[in-house]
Design a protein around this motif. Structure first.
Motif, mmCIF file in Angstrom:
data_model
loop_
_atom_site.group_PDB
_atom_site.id
_atom_site.type_symbol
_atom_site.label_atom_id
_atom_site.label_comp_id
_atom_site.label_asym_id
_atom_site.label_seq_id
_atom_site.Cartn_x
_atom_site.Cartn_y
_atom_site.Cartn_z
ATOM 1 N N UNK A 1 -16.760 3.541 -19.316
ATOM 2 C CA UNK A 1 -15.512 2.464 -19.080
ATOM 3 C C UNK A 1 -14.585 2.715 -18.160
ATOM 4 N N UNK A 2 -14.671 3.960 -17.598
ATOM 5 C CA UNK A 2 -13.835 4.352 -16.330
ATOM 6 C C UNK A 2 -14.422 3.986 -15.189
ATOM 7 N N UNK A 3 -15.730 3.602 -15.131
ATOM 8 C CA UNK A 3 -16.459 3.477 -13.898
ATOM 9 C C UNK A 3 -15.872 2.015 -12.995
ATOM 10 N N UNK A 4 -15.749 1.188 -13.730
ATOM 11 C CA UNK A 4 -15.266 -0.155 -12.821
ATOM 12 C C UNK A 4 -13.946 0.235 -12.570
ATOM 13 N N UNK A 5 -12.784 0.669 -12.980
ATOM 14 C CA UNK A 5 -11.752 0.919 -12.709
ATOM 15 C C UNK A 5 -11.392 1.767 -11.352
ATOM 16 N N UNK A 6 -12.256 2.674 -11.356
ATOM 17 C CA UNK A 6 -12.597 3.961 -10.525
ATOM 18 C C UNK A 6 -13.129 3.278 -9.178
ATOM 19 N N UNK A 7 -14.532 2.594 -9.322
ATOM 20 C CA UNK A 7 -15.245 2.416 -8.210
ATOM 21 C C UNK A 7 -15.354 1.020 -7.712
ATOM 22 N N UNK A 8 -15.041 0.002 -8.752
ATOM 23 C CA UNK A 8 -15.228 -1.575 -8.487
ATOM 24 C C UNK A 8 -16.630 -1.938 -8.940
ATOM 25 N N UNK A 9 -17.436 -1.104 -9.577
ATOM 26 C CA UNK A 9 -18.761 -1.420 -9.852
ATOM 27 C C UNK A 9 -18.939 -0.972 -11.404
ATOM 28 N N UNK A 10 -20.180 -1.720 -12.128
ATOM 29 C CA UNK A 10 -20.055 -1.682 -13.342
ATOM 30 C C UNK A 10 -21.349 -0.828 -13.597
ATOM 31 N N UNK A 11 -21.665 -0.023 -14.622
ATOM 32 C CA UNK A 11 -22.920 0.540 -14.916
ATOM 33 C C UNK A 11 -24.192 -0.531 -14.729
ATOM 34 N N UNK A 12 -25.009 0.320 -14.209
ATOM 35 C CA UNK A 12 -26.280 -0.315 -13.642
ATOM 36 C C UNK A 12 -26.080 -1.119 -12.326
ATOM 37 N N UNK A 13 -24.925 -1.262 -11.548
ATOM 38 C CA UNK A 13 -24.712 -1.892 -10.506
ATOM 39 C C UNK A 13 -24.007 -1.166 -9.620
ATOM 40 N N UNK A 14 -23.774 0.195 -9.808
ATOM 41 C CA UNK A 14 -22.829 1.046 -8.864
ATOM 42 C C UNK A 14 -23.716 1.498 -7.860
ATOM 43 N N UNK A 15 -23.061 1.276 -6.694
ATOM 44 C CA UNK A 15 -23.585 1.586 -5.349
ATOM 45 C C UNK A 15 -22.802 2.857 -4.674
ATOM 46 N N UNK A 16 -23.253 3.736 -3.840
ATOM 47 C CA UNK A 16 -22.402 4.572 -3.237
ATOM 48 C C UNK A 16 -21.874 3.659 -1.854
ATOM 49 N N UNK A 17 -22.503 2.572 -1.698
ATOM 50 C CA UNK A 17 -21.614 2.009 -0.565
ATOM 51 C C UNK A 17 -20.556 0.796 -1.033
ATOM 52 N N UNK A 18 -19.431 0.814 -0.476
ATOM 53 C CA UNK A 18 -18.591 -0.005 -0.948
ATOM 54 C C UNK A 18 -17.739 0.183 -1.974
ATOM 55 N N UNK A 19 -17.497 1.441 -2.369
ATOM 56 C CA UNK A 19 -16.580 1.605 -3.430
ATOM 57 C C UNK A 19 -15.214 1.327 -2.995
ATOM 58 N N UNK A 20 -14.360 1.126 -4.309
ATOM 59 C CA UNK A 20 -12.864 0.631 -3.923
ATOM 60 C C UNK A 20 -12.343 1.757 -3.024
ATOM 61 N N UNK A 21 -12.661 2.942 -3.231
ATOM 62 C CA UNK A 21 -12.084 3.984 -2.485
ATOM 63 C C UNK A 21 -12.990 5.002 -2.031
ATOM 64 N N UNK A 22 -13.083 5.682 -1.021
ATOM 65 C CA UNK A 22 -13.988 6.780 -0.643
ATOM 66 C C UNK A 22 -14.045 7.974 -1.286
ATOM 67 N N UNK A 23 -14.914 8.514 -1.908
ATOM 68 C CA UNK A 23 -15.051 9.585 -2.685
ATOM 69 C C UNK A 23 -16.028 10.679 -2.050
ATOM 70 N N UNK A 24 -15.737 11.985 -1.902
ATOM 71 C CA UNK A 24 -17.031 12.650 -1.412
ATOM 72 C C UNK A 24 -18.112 12.509 -1.981
ATOM 73 N N UNK A 25 -19.080 12.264 -1.078
ATOM 74 C CA UNK A 25 -20.707 11.646 -1.715
ATOM 75 C C UNK A 25 -21.682 12.544 -1.273
ATOM 76 N N UNK A 26 -22.495 12.890 -2.408
ATOM 77 C CA UNK A 26 -23.648 13.955 -1.972
ATOM 78 C C UNK A 26 -24.827 13.303 -2.189
ATOM 79 N N UNK A 27 -25.851 13.249 -1.462
ATOM 80 C CA UNK A 27 -27.251 12.592 -1.804
ATOM 81 C C UNK A 27 -28.223 13.841 -1.788
ATOM 82 N N UNK A 28 -29.299 13.580 -2.872
ATOM 83 C CA UNK A 28 -30.191 14.746 -2.961
ATOM 84 C C UNK A 28 -31.134 14.827 -1.717
ATOM 85 N N UNK A 29 -31.570 16.109 -1.336
ATOM 86 C CA UNK A 29 -32.284 16.488 0.141
ATOM 87 C C UNK A 29 -33.387 15.808 0.148
#
Length: 157
Positions: free
Chosen positions: A91-119
């Motif tokens: 339930x915190x996903x949308x307010x934090x990122x602007x995305x819903x569960x199942x549609x969350x992308x690392x691109x275009x979140x409401x704010x930039x957060x430190x992001x890590x991608x698997x090697x």
């Protein structure tokens, strides 16, 4: 396939003149990441899910991992410099990122957060992530994903 529409993720990539391919499908709430990979005709290790965590400090972190893998919370804490990290509540996903569960992308979140991608992303010619809406995926070169998001490549599974 659904009629193609532009998502915010696609608009961000268009604005940065980054090449990508878009895919859409009829979503099913019970659909797994492996099933989505099958719809895309791709190996699960090339299709990535986006997970949002919160560290002991209260800071948020984003982890992008293959759909058939599990985030190692100890490794995630180490790469983020936290004592511990935990998954945020759905339930915190949308307010934090602007995305819903199942549609969350690392691109275009409401704010930039430190992001890590698997090697393993660095080994692929193309990776797939959510296009920011359930039923939409984009495929792009991993180096383009890293540059647009500012990801750090790390061993996190």
């Amino acid at each position: 396939m659904k009629k193609e529409e532009k998502t915010n993720v696609m608009r961000v990539l268009d604005g940065k003149k980054i090449c990508y391919e878009s895919h859409s499908y009829e979503p099913d709430a019970a659909m797994s990441g492996k099933e989505i990979a099958g719809i895309l005709g791709e190996e699960p290790e090339k299709v990535f899910k986006t997970l949002v965590t919160q560290g002991k400090s209260g800071a948020y972190y984003v982890f992008v991992i293959p759909v058939d893998a599990e985030l190692d919370l100890k490794k995630a804490a180490k790469v983020s410099g936290e004592k511990a990290v935990g998954m945020i509540k759905q339930k915190e996903l949308f307010p934090i990122t602007g995305y819903v569960h199942g549609g969350c992308s690392p691109i275009g979140m409401k704010k930039h957060f430190p992001t890590f991608i698997h090697e393993t992303a660095a080994e692929a010619d193309k990776v797939f992530v959510s296009a920011g809406k359930v039923g939409f995926q984009i495929g792009l070169a991993p180096e383009d994903l890293v540059s647009v998001v500012g990801c750090t490549i790390a061993d996190i599974v």
